[in-house]
Write a protein that holds these residues in place. Structure first.
Motif, short mmCIF file in Angstrom:
data_model
loop_
_atom_site.label_atom_id
_atom_site.label_comp_id
_atom_site.label_asym_id
_atom_site.label_seq_id
_atom_site.Cartn_x
_atom_site.Cartn_y
_atom_site.Cartn_z
N ALA A 9 -16.35 8.65 -3.96
CA ALA A 9 -15.07 9.32 -4.17
C ALA A 9 -14.17 8.48 -5.09
O ALA A 9 -13.49 9.01 -5.97
CB ALA A 9 -14.37 9.57 -2.84
N ALA A 10 -14.18 7.18 -4.90
CA ALA A 10 -13.37 6.30 -5.75
C ALA A 10 -13.87 6.32 -7.19
O ALA A 10 -13.07 6.35 -8.14
CB ALA A 10 -13.38 4.88 -5.20
N LEU A 15 -13.24 8.24 -12.82
CA LEU A 15 -13.72 9.00 -13.97
C LEU A 15 -12.78 10.14 -14.34
O LEU A 15 -12.54 10.41 -15.52
CB LEU A 15 -15.12 9.57 -13.69
CG LEU A 15 -16.27 8.58 -13.81
CD1 LEU A 15 -17.57 9.23 -13.34
CD2 LEU A 15 -16.41 8.11 -15.23
N LEU A 16 -12.26 10.80 -13.34
CA LEU A 16 -11.35 11.91 -13.62
C LEU A 16 -10.03 11.45 -14.24
O LEU A 16 -9.44 12.16 -15.05
CB LEU A 16 -11.08 12.70 -12.34
CG LEU A 16 -12.26 13.53 -11.82
CD1 LEU A 16 -11.92 14.17 -10.48
CD2 LEU A 16 -12.67 14.58 -12.83
N THR A 17 -9.59 10.26 -13.90
CA THR A 17 -8.34 9.77 -14.48
C THR A 17 -8.56 9.12 -15.83
O THR A 17 -7.70 9.18 -16.70
CB THR A 17 -7.65 8.76 -13.53
OG1 THR A 17 -8.56 7.71 -13.24
CG2 THR A 17 -7.19 9.44 -12.26
N ALA A 18 -9.71 8.50 -16.04
CA ALA A 18 -9.98 7.82 -17.31
C ALA A 18 -10.43 8.80 -18.39
O ALA A 18 -10.20 8.57 -19.57
CB ALA A 18 -11.04 6.75 -17.12
N GLY A 19 -11.06 9.88 -18.03
CA GLY A 19 -11.56 10.85 -19.01
C GLY A 19 -10.49 11.42 -19.91
O GLY A 19 -10.60 11.35 -21.14
N PRO A 20 -9.42 11.97 -19.37
CA PRO A 20 -8.36 12.51 -20.24
C PRO A 20 -7.68 11.44 -21.08
O PRO A 20 -7.30 11.69 -22.22
CB PRO A 20 -7.37 13.14 -19.26
CG PRO A 20 -8.17 13.44 -18.05
CD PRO A 20 -9.21 12.36 -17.98
N ALA A 21 -7.53 10.24 -20.55
CA ALA A 21 -6.93 9.17 -21.33
C ALA A 21 -7.82 8.82 -22.52
O ALA A 21 -7.34 8.59 -23.63
CB ALA A 21 -6.70 7.94 -20.46
N TYR A 22 -9.11 8.79 -22.29
CA TYR A 22 -10.06 8.51 -23.37
C TYR A 22 -10.03 9.64 -24.39
O TYR A 22 -10.03 9.41 -25.60
CB TYR A 22 -11.46 8.33 -22.78
CG TYR A 22 -12.51 8.04 -23.81
CD1 TYR A 22 -12.61 6.77 -24.36
CD2 TYR A 22 -13.40 9.02 -24.23
CE1 TYR A 22 -13.58 6.48 -25.31
CE2 TYR A 22 -14.37 8.73 -25.18
CZ TYR A 22 -14.46 7.47 -25.71
OH TYR A 22 -15.41 7.19 -26.64
N ALA A 23 -9.99 10.87 -23.93
CA ALA A 23 -9.97 12.03 -24.83
C ALA A 23 -8.66 12.09 -25.60
O ALA A 23 -8.64 12.48 -26.77
CB ALA A 23 -10.18 13.31 -24.03
N ALA A 24 -7.56 11.72 -25.00
CA ALA A 24 -6.27 11.77 -25.68
C ALA A 24 -6.21 10.76 -26.81
O ALA A 24 -5.49 10.94 -27.78
CB ALA A 24 -5.15 11.51 -24.69
#
Length: 112
Positions: A9-10, A15-24
């Motif tokens: 879960a952690a 991954l869910l929080t880092a993904g959009p930051a990487y995409a942005a």
């Protein structure tokens, strides 16, 4: 034996929080890549122009040493013209890739 569920879960949360930051950041990375490519092309053409101009300058010096002043001036001007043309070509390529990078960043930022 401990359960792996809290760990999974952690990891999923990370991954869910880092993904959009990487995409942005993708637009910035694209712009940076185009900028570096333009700088490399500009530097390569500048070096090539300087190398050609130096070769023509050596030929002009040799011609002047043998008393051929008009030929020496012609060779010197020719080397300068070639160097200027390559410098302009490098500047144009650099500016074109800078515009392309800025456009890619604007598009990516607009979409995301």
């Amino acid at each position: 034996m401990r359960s792996k569920t809290p760990l999974l879960a952690a990891l999923l949360l990370a991954l869910l929080t880092a993904g959009p930051a990487y995409a942005a950041d993708r637009g910035d990375r694209l712009e940076h890549r185009y900028d570096r490519q333009g700088d490399r092309i500009d530097a390569r053409l500048d070096r090539q122009g300087e190398r050609i101009d130096a070769r023509y300058d050596r030929q002009a010096d040799r011609a002047a040493a043998h008393g051929h002043e008009r030929r020496a001036e012609h060779l010197d001007r020719r080397g300068d013209r070639i160097e200027d043309r390559l410098d302009r070509r490098g500047d144009v390529a650099d500016a074109r890739l800078d515009r392309r990078g800025a456009r890619a960043e604007r598009r990516w930022d607009h979409r995301h």
